[in-house]
Write a protein that holds these residues in place. Sequence first.
Motif, PDB file in Angstrom:
ATOM      1  N   ARG A 162       0.833  -1.240   0.072  1.00 25.76           N
ATOM      2  CA  ARG A 162      -0.086  -0.100  -0.117  1.00 25.76           C
ATOM      3  C   ARG A 162       0.674   1.250   0.180  1.00 25.76           C
ATOM      4  O   ARG A 162       0.637   2.166  -0.688  1.00 25.76           O
ATOM      5  N   ARG A 163       1.820   1.319   0.858  1.00 22.95           N
ATOM      6  CA  ARG A 163       2.700   2.573   0.790  1.00 22.95           C
ATOM      7  C   ARG A 163       3.489   2.883  -0.700  1.00 22.95           C
ATOM      8  O   ARG A 163       3.450   3.761  -0.806  1.00 22.95           O
ATOM      9  N   ALA A 164       4.010   1.489  -1.225  1.00 19.56           N
ATOM     10  CA  ALA A 164       4.767   1.790  -2.211  1.00 19.56           C
ATOM     11  C   ALA A 164       3.744   2.181  -3.320  1.00 19.56           C
ATOM     12  O   ALA A 164       3.923   2.993  -4.088  1.00 19.56           O
ATOM     13  N   ALA A 165       2.588   1.710  -3.294  1.00 18.06           N
ATOM     14  CA  ALA A 165       1.562   1.982  -4.371  1.00 18.06           C
ATOM     15  C   ALA A 165       1.192   3.436  -4.104  1.00 18.06           C
ATOM     16  O   ALA A 165       0.903   4.100  -5.291  1.00 18.06           O
ATOM     17  N   ALA A 166       1.008   3.986  -3.227  1.00 17.49           N
ATOM     18  CA  ALA A 166       0.747   5.416  -2.814  1.00 17.49           C
ATOM     19  C   ALA A 166       1.706   6.161  -3.467  1.00 17.49           C
ATOM     20  O   ALA A 166       1.179   7.209  -3.782  1.00 17.49           O
ATOM     21  N   ARG A 167       2.936   5.907  -2.997  1.00 14.88           N
ATOM     22  CA  ARG A 167       3.985   6.826  -3.768  1.00 14.88           C
ATOM     23  C   ARG A 167       3.853   6.911  -5.074  1.00 14.88           C
ATOM     24  O   ARG A 167       3.955   8.003  -5.801  1.00 14.88           O
ATOM     25  N   ARG A 168       4.104   5.673  -6.007  1.00 14.78           N
ATOM     26  CA  ARG A 168       3.765   5.528  -7.555  1.00 14.78           C
ATOM     27  C   ARG A 168       2.466   6.383  -8.067  1.00 14.78           C
ATOM     28  O   ARG A 168       2.573   7.075  -8.965  1.00 14.78           O
ATOM     29  N   LEU A 169       1.443   6.022  -7.315  1.00 13.28           N
ATOM     30  CA  LEU A 169       0.043   6.786  -7.841  1.00 13.28           C
ATOM     31  C   LEU A 169      -0.013   7.969  -7.636  1.00 13.28           C
ATOM     32  O   LEU A 169      -0.282   9.014  -8.359  1.00 13.28           O
ATOM     33  N   TYR A 170       0.661   8.601  -6.416  1.00 16.50           N
ATOM     34  CA  TYR A 170       0.688  10.086  -6.275  1.00 16.50           C
ATOM     35  C   TYR A 170       1.469  10.725  -7.359  1.00 16.50           C
ATOM     36  O   TYR A 170       1.058  11.923  -7.718  1.00 16.50           O
ATOM     37  N   ARG A 171       2.663  10.131  -7.913  1.00 14.42           N
ATOM     38  CA  ARG A 171       3.533  10.978  -8.667  1.00 14.42           C
ATOM     39  C   ARG A 171       2.689  10.821  -9.890  1.00 14.42           C
ATOM     40  O   ARG A 171       2.821  11.991 -10.734  1.00 14.42           O
ATOM     41  N   LEU A 172       2.022   9.692 -10.413  1.00 15.61           N
ATOM     42  CA  LEU A 172       1.367   9.644 -11.554  1.00 15.61           C
ATOM     43  C   LEU A 172       0.215  10.803 -11.409  1.00 15.61           C
ATOM     44  O   LEU A 172       0.291  11.477 -12.657  1.00 15.61           O
ATOM     45  N   LEU A 173      -0.464  11.005 -10.637  1.00 16.89           N
ATOM     46  CA  LEU A 173      -1.691  12.071 -10.530  1.00 16.89           C
ATOM     47  C   LEU A 173      -1.207  13.349 -10.208  1.00 16.89           C
ATOM     48  O   LEU A 173      -2.002  14.383 -10.484  1.00 16.89           O
ATOM     49  N   ASP A 174       0.106  13.748 -10.017  1.00 13.16           N
ATOM     50  CA  ASP A 174       0.571  15.198  -9.115  1.00 13.16           C
ATOM     51  C   ASP A 174       0.401  16.164 -10.436  1.00 13.16           C
ATOM     52  O   ASP A 174       1.222  15.796 -11.463  1.00 13.16           O
ATOM     53  N   GLY A 175      -0.300  16.833 -10.317  1.00 10.55           N
ATOM     54  CA  GLY A 175      -0.552  17.967 -11.395  1.00 10.55           C
ATOM     55  C   GLY A 175      -1.398  17.642 -12.721  1.00 10.55           C
ATOM     56  O   GLY A 175      -1.581  18.463 -13.807  1.00 10.55           O
ATOM     57  N   ALA A 176      -1.884  16.476 -12.801  1.00  5.42           N
ATOM     58  CA  ALA A 176      -2.629  15.812 -13.888  1.00  5.42           C
ATOM     59  C   ALA A 176      -4.181  16.521 -13.788  1.00  5.42           C
ATOM     60  O   ALA A 176      -4.597  16.713 -12.855  1.00  5.42           O
ATOM     61  N   VAL A 177      -4.626  16.533 -14.897  1.00  6.06           N
ATOM     62  CA  VAL A 177      -6.232  16.748 -15.220  1.00  6.06           C
ATOM     63  C   VAL A 177      -6.696  15.436 -15.188  1.00  6.06           C
ATOM     64  O   VAL A 177      -6.595  14.557 -15.941  1.00  6.06           O
ATOM     65  N   MET A 178      -7.581  15.236 -13.989  1.00  3.41           N
ATOM     66  CA  MET A 178      -8.235  13.842 -13.858  1.00  3.41           C
ATOM     67  C   MET A 178      -9.497  13.759 -14.748  1.00  3.41           C
ATOM     68  O   MET A 178     -10.558  14.817 -14.615  1.00  3.41           O
ATOM     69  N   VAL A 179      -9.622  12.876 -15.504  1.00  3.85           N
ATOM     70  CA  VAL A 179     -10.774  12.422 -16.628  1.00  3.85           C
ATOM     71  C   VAL A 179     -11.261  11.110 -16.099  1.00  3.85           C
ATOM     72  O   VAL A 179     -10.575  10.094 -15.890  1.00  3.85           O
ATOM     73  N   GLY A 180     -12.604  11.246 -15.936  1.00  2.00           N
ATOM     74  CA  GLY A 180     -13.249   9.919 -15.736  1.00  2.00           C
ATOM     75  C   GLY A 180     -14.687   9.965 -15.754  1.00  2.00           C
ATOM     76  O   GLY A 180     -15.435  10.829 -16.419  1.00  2.00           O
ATOM     77  N   SER A 181     -15.480   8.800 -15.455  1.00  2.00           N
ATOM     78  CA  SER A 181     -16.854   8.696 -15.251  1.00  2.00           C
ATOM     79  C   SER A 181     -17.373   8.884 -13.897  1.00  2.00           C
ATOM     80  O   SER A 181     -17.315   7.949 -13.197  1.00  2.00           O
ATOM     81  N   ASN A 182     -17.880   9.944 -13.718  1.00  2.00           N
ATOM     82  CA  ASN A 182     -17.814  10.587 -12.254  1.00  2.00           C
ATOM     83  C   ASN A 182     -16.656  10.794 -11.519  1.00  2.00           C
ATOM     84  O   ASN A 182     -16.422   9.795 -10.545  1.00  2.00           O
ATOM     85  N   PRO A 183     -15.878  11.496 -11.754  1.00  2.00           N
ATOM     86  CA  PRO A 183     -14.411  11.403 -11.340  1.00  2.00           C
ATOM     87  C   PRO A 183     -14.387  11.976  -9.940  1.00  2.00           C
ATOM     88  O   PRO A 183     -13.494  11.682  -9.244  1.00  2.00           O
ATOM     89  N   ALA A 184     -15.330  12.714  -9.579  1.00  3.16           N
ATOM     90  CA  ALA A 184     -15.632  13.362  -8.086  1.00  3.16           C
ATOM     91  C   ALA A 184     -15.532  12.050  -7.085  1.00  3.16           C
ATOM     92  O   ALA A 184     -14.917  12.178  -6.219  1.00  3.16           O
ATOM     93  N   PHE A 185     -16.190  10.977  -7.401  1.00  2.00           N
ATOM     94  CA  PHE A 185     -16.257   9.702  -6.845  1.00  2.00           C
ATOM     95  C   PHE A 185     -14.777   9.370  -6.624  1.00  2.00           C
ATOM     96  O   PHE A 185     -14.413   8.847  -5.379  1.00  2.00           O
ATOM     97  N   ASP A 186     -14.138   9.145  -7.626  1.00  2.62           N
ATOM     98  CA  ASP A 186     -12.663   8.474  -7.436  1.00  2.62           C
ATOM     99  C   ASP A 186     -11.922   9.214  -6.790  1.00  2.62           C
ATOM    100  O   ASP A 186     -11.110   8.697  -6.029  1.00  2.62           O
TER     101      ASP A 186
END
Length: 204
Positions: A74-98
Amino acid sequence: MSTKLAFVDTETTGLDPFLHEAWEVAVILREDGHDTEHTFRLLPDCFADADPKALEINRYVERVTAPGWKWDDRRAAARRLYRLLDGAVMVGSNPAFDAEFLAHFFGSYFEKPKPWHYRTIDVTTLAAGCQYGVAGVVAGVGSELRDGDLPTLPFSSYGLSRWAGVEPPAKDVAHTALGDARWTRDLWDALIPATQPVATQGRQ
């Protein structure tokens, strides 16, 4: 420099981010004209409050007991996922939920739990706007629009996807994080074709 896009989907143990958790997260990162796919499998910390209906819809038991399934640290995944999303525009189907579920996950590890751009983009709402826009062009600006072929609330994500020429995920792919993220990406590309990548890279 091109905008960093993140097509995101989560599978969760329920609908309430204060009670439930994301157990699968997929991100398709579009950066510098290329897509990369990333999937994270997060063993829930607390399963007592899990919603049986949610687990039925996303086939939790079937999927996590399948051969080859492996949980990520979980901790390693959090670090990797955080780097991916840092500064990104999030696109999704109901992305507020995600976004809410991811913020709760990141809150255990980071001082700033929402690293993405503050304005998320919902492809279903975008598709509805496109359909209304097309109807407006056909009818003429300022003219009265006919209601028969226009989307009504609550919007149907699958219906709007088919209107845009994108078939929704098949039954065996729907409600998997990567399957839904790919569908979100494909719908985005149908609506905003100018942002399509030069080439698509495989899963990392």
